[in-house]
Write an enzyme that holds these catalytic residues in place. Structure first.
Site, mmCIF file in Angstrom:
data_model
loop_
_atom_site.group_PDB
_atom_site.id
_atom_site.type_symbol
_atom_site.label_atom_id
_atom_site.label_comp_id
_atom_site.label_asym_id
_atom_site.label_seq_id
_atom_site.Cartn_x
_atom_site.Cartn_y
_atom_site.Cartn_z
ATOM 1 C CG HIS A 1 -2.460 -6.112 10.525
ATOM 2 N ND1 HIS A 1 -1.265 -5.909 9.885
ATOM 3 C CD2 HIS A 1 -2.999 -4.877 10.731
ATOM 4 C CE1 HIS A 1 -1.085 -4.610 9.692
ATOM 5 N NE2 HIS A 1 -2.120 -3.969 10.200
ATOM 6 C CD GLU B 1 -1.406 0.156 3.632
ATOM 7 O OE1 GLU B 1 -2.130 1.163 3.616
ATOM 8 O OE2 GLU B 1 -1.480 -0.724 4.511
ATOM 9 C CB CYS C 1 -2.503 -3.906 6.490
ATOM 10 S SG CYS C 1 -2.052 -2.263 7.019
HETATM 11 N N1 CAA Z 1 2.772 3.917 30.431
HETATM 12 C C1 CAA Z 1 2.151 2.832 29.926
HETATM 13 N N2 CAA Z 1 1.098 2.911 29.066
HETATM 14 C C2 CAA Z 1 0.661 4.129 28.717
HETATM 15 C C3 CAA Z 1 1.254 5.304 29.222
HETATM 16 C C4 CAA Z 1 2.357 5.158 30.098
HETATM 17 N N3 CAA Z 1 3.001 6.232 30.616
HETATM 18 N N4 CAA Z 1 0.594 6.360 28.706
HETATM 19 C C5 CAA Z 1 -0.385 5.872 27.902
HETATM 20 N N5 CAA Z 1 -0.340 4.517 27.909
HETATM 21 C C6 CAA Z 1 -1.190 3.578 27.164
HETATM 22 C C7 CAA Z 1 -2.654 3.989 27.114
HETATM 23 O O1 CAA Z 1 -3.325 3.628 28.332
HETATM 24 C C8 CAA Z 1 -3.119 3.207 25.918
HETATM 25 O O2 CAA Z 1 -3.298 1.849 26.289
HETATM 26 P P1 CAA Z 1 -4.729 1.152 26.064
HETATM 27 O O3 CAA Z 1 -5.044 1.292 24.602
HETATM 28 O O4 CAA Z 1 -4.476 -0.272 26.462
HETATM 29 O O5 CAA Z 1 -5.686 1.867 26.924
HETATM 30 C C9 CAA Z 1 -1.912 3.230 24.998
HETATM 31 O O6 CAA Z 1 -0.797 3.620 25.797
HETATM 32 C C10 CAA Z 1 -2.044 4.182 23.823
HETATM 33 O O7 CAA Z 1 -2.245 5.468 24.294
HETATM 34 P P2 CAA Z 1 -3.463 6.393 23.856
HETATM 35 O O8 CAA Z 1 -4.767 5.710 24.157
HETATM 36 O O9 CAA Z 1 -3.219 7.731 24.434
HETATM 37 O O10 CAA Z 1 -3.392 6.419 22.279
HETATM 38 P P3 CAA Z 1 -2.537 7.325 21.308
HETATM 39 O O11 CAA Z 1 -3.081 8.706 21.249
HETATM 40 O O12 CAA Z 1 -1.083 7.176 21.605
HETATM 41 O O13 CAA Z 1 -2.858 6.634 19.896
HETATM 42 C C11 CAA Z 1 -3.027 4.941 18.234
HETATM 43 C C12 CAA Z 1 -2.645 5.246 19.689
HETATM 44 C C13 CAA Z 1 -4.494 5.299 18.009
HETATM 45 C C14 CAA Z 1 -2.802 3.482 17.986
HETATM 46 C C15 CAA Z 1 -2.118 5.803 17.297
HETATM 47 O O14 CAA Z 1 -0.789 5.420 17.486
HETATM 48 C C16 CAA Z 1 -2.490 5.653 15.831
HETATM 49 O O15 CAA Z 1 -3.354 6.358 15.317
HETATM 50 N N6 CAA Z 1 -1.789 4.716 15.090
HETATM 51 C C17 CAA Z 1 -2.037 4.505 13.660
HETATM 52 C C18 CAA Z 1 -3.318 3.751 13.382
HETATM 53 C C19 CAA Z 1 -3.245 2.292 13.769
HETATM 54 O O16 CAA Z 1 -2.183 1.699 13.879
HETATM 55 N N7 CAA Z 1 -4.417 1.652 13.923
HETATM 56 C C20 CAA Z 1 -4.488 0.248 14.251
HETATM 57 C C21 CAA Z 1 -5.738 -0.406 13.723
HETATM 58 S S1 CAA Z 1 -5.863 -0.112 11.970
HETATM 59 C C22 CAA Z 1 -4.778 -1.249 11.289
HETATM 60 O O17 CAA Z 1 -4.402 -2.196 11.911
HETATM 61 C C23 CAA Z 1 -4.293 -0.995 9.894
HETATM 62 C C24 CAA Z 1 -2.931 -0.427 9.987
HETATM 63 O O18 CAA Z 1 -1.945 -1.148 9.962
HETATM 64 C C25 CAA Z 1 -2.782 1.018 10.091
#
Ligand code: CAA
Length: 382
Positions: free
Chosen positions: A233, A79, A111
């Site tokens: 994945h 992709e 993906c």
């Molecule tokens: N210590 C330990 N853990 C911590 C922490 C700390 N100090 N601070 C935060 N965390 C944890 C949070 O509790 C959270 O865990 P949970 O989900 O278990 O609750 C985790 O860290 C992530 O933190 P946030 O909820 O604040 O999320 P974020 O704003 O960092 O965003 C994300 C995470 C949405 C995955 C972002 O990285 C993103 O948009 N990534 C790209 C999209 C993606 O990968 N999507 C996956 C599904 S789609 C797919 O699979 C296709 C693909 O390949 C893209």
């Protein structure tokens, strides 16, 4: 007929960024990356790497060992394509020295497309059991700088030979399928990075898993308890942990750590590699587990937008002898860490629009992009 994966190997770039560096720059607790999303490092392609060079470098060991005379089809899943028209498969076909009597095509559905390619390859080999299909999945996951998604970047490629006499695993005929027209992650033609609704994408991933699993059951698939391991994945490894927890709960079971942890070892060090991520997880599982002979492994493929597929394979008794484990481990051990400015330098990706471009020779081994001249990419084979 026992059709499946005869050989499988992966490649990831020479450079990486430790997420502690990104955490420091962003003023974030590194535990958020290491534990919260379950990632330690992300692969960073140098300017002389792209999906073609990575795919060729993943496939080269397979062809060196087994030759290529019986390969008449090359499927290239990606992709992060380098051209809207010409398939990356055609470049790879040339660079790998495959015979001219070969069909080459590129497949896209976020993906997911490597799984479509795998199923198409199995169907083709059922018809032509004397032939093999070379399947390459190769991607560079790049998000906008200074976004939450930046920590989930990465890059890698996987190459598989699909045959009627596989040495690694037999692909079972049952699949659970799910498609829905949603906007969780997409990349319009004019953009080099995707648009992503991150939290929504994680919810949709789990929804697709649930639907695909139900369809897999309806199609006569195996029971949850039949599987010795699960590969998901992995956009980041915590996603796989959440997926497995969901699936276990659906089946009234407790998610066992050993079901998924070996399949996550490599991805934690590479980051997302989109089409390749599920299959790098499979390689990781096969490289780390010694007890998989004749065991069943479940796989869940997800591509945003979205398509999900749940399917299974049975590991061949001789798989130990056909792994590229030492090569994979040496490749990871020999990588070089980048500091933040170097990472930013590699994030600027010249595409030839503003003139010819000849990158430094940053990638010490294998096939590399020698340059872009008059908007044509010039590759140097390994
Ligand atoms: N210590 C330990 N853990 C911590 C922490 C700390 N100090 N601070 C935060 N965390 C944890 C949070 O509790 C959270 O865990 P949970 O989900 O278990 O609750 C985790 O860290 C992530 O933190 P946030 O909820 O604040 O999320 P974020 O704003 O960092 O965003 C994300 C995470 C949405 C995955 C972002 O990285 C993103 O948009 N990534 C790209 C999209 C993606 O990968 N999507 C996956 C599904 S789609 C797919 O699979 C296709 C693909 O390949 C893209």
């Amino acid at each position: 007929m026992n059709i499946g994966i005869d050989q499988i190997s992966f490649y990831t770039p020479y450079y990486y960024l430790n997420l502690a560096v990104l955490a420091e720059r962003n003023g974030i607790d590194p535990a958020k990356y290491y534990n919260g999303i379950g990632q330690e490092k992300i692969a960073v392609p140098a300017h002389d790497e792209d999906i073609v060079t990575m795919g060729v470098n993943a496939a080269a060991p397979l062809l060196q060992e087994h030759g290529s005379s019986d390969i008449d089809t090359l499927l290239f899943a990606t992709e992060s394509g380098i051209d809207q028209s010409k398939a990356a498969a055609v470049y790879a076909h040339h660079l790998l020295g495959l015979g001219q009597n070969c069909r080459c095509v590129e497949l896209k559905q976020a993906c997911y497309s490597a799984t479509a390619a795998l199923q198409l390859a199995c169907a083709y080999v059922a018809r032509k059991p004397e032939k093999k299909v070379l399947l390459i999945a190769s991607d560079i996951a790049r998000y906008d700088l200074d976004t939450a998604a930046e920590a989930t970047q990465g890059a890698g490629a996987v190459a598989m030979l699909i045959s009627a006499r596989p040495n690694i695993a037999v692909i079972a005929p049952h699949s659970g399928l799910y498609s829905a027209d949603i906007m969780d992650f997409w990349r319009p033609n004019y953009r080099s990075t995707p648009l992503v609704d991150g939290k929504y994408s994680t919810v949709m991933y789990l929804q697709a898993l649930e639907h695909a699993w139900q369809d897999y059951q309806a199609q006569g698939g195996r029971a949850y308890q039949d599987f010795s391991a699960y590969c998901y994945h992995l956009p980041f490894s915590k996603m796989g942990i959440k997926a497995h927890a969901r699936l276990a709960r659906l089946n009234g079971a407790d998610p066992r750590r050993e079901d998924t942890q070996d399949g996550m070892q490599y991805n934690r060090l590479i980051g997302n590699s989109y089409t390749a991520a599920l299959y790098i997880s499979l390689v990781s599982l096969l490289d780390y587990r010694e007890d998989l002979a004749n065991k069943h492994v479940a796989l869940f493929s997800y591509g945003s937008g979205c398509v999900g597929e749940f399917f299974a394979l049975t590991v061949c008794p001789q798989y130990h002898r056909h792994r590229y484990r030492d090569r994979h481990r040496a490749m990871l051990a020999n990588r070089v860490a980048l500091d933040y400015p170097a990472y930013r330098r590699y994030r600027e990706v010249p595409d030839g629009r503003t003139g010819d471009f000849f990158p430094d020779k940053d990638t010490p081994h294998g096939c590399r992009l020698e340059g872009i001249k008059q908007q044509q990419r010039i590759y140097r084979p390994a």
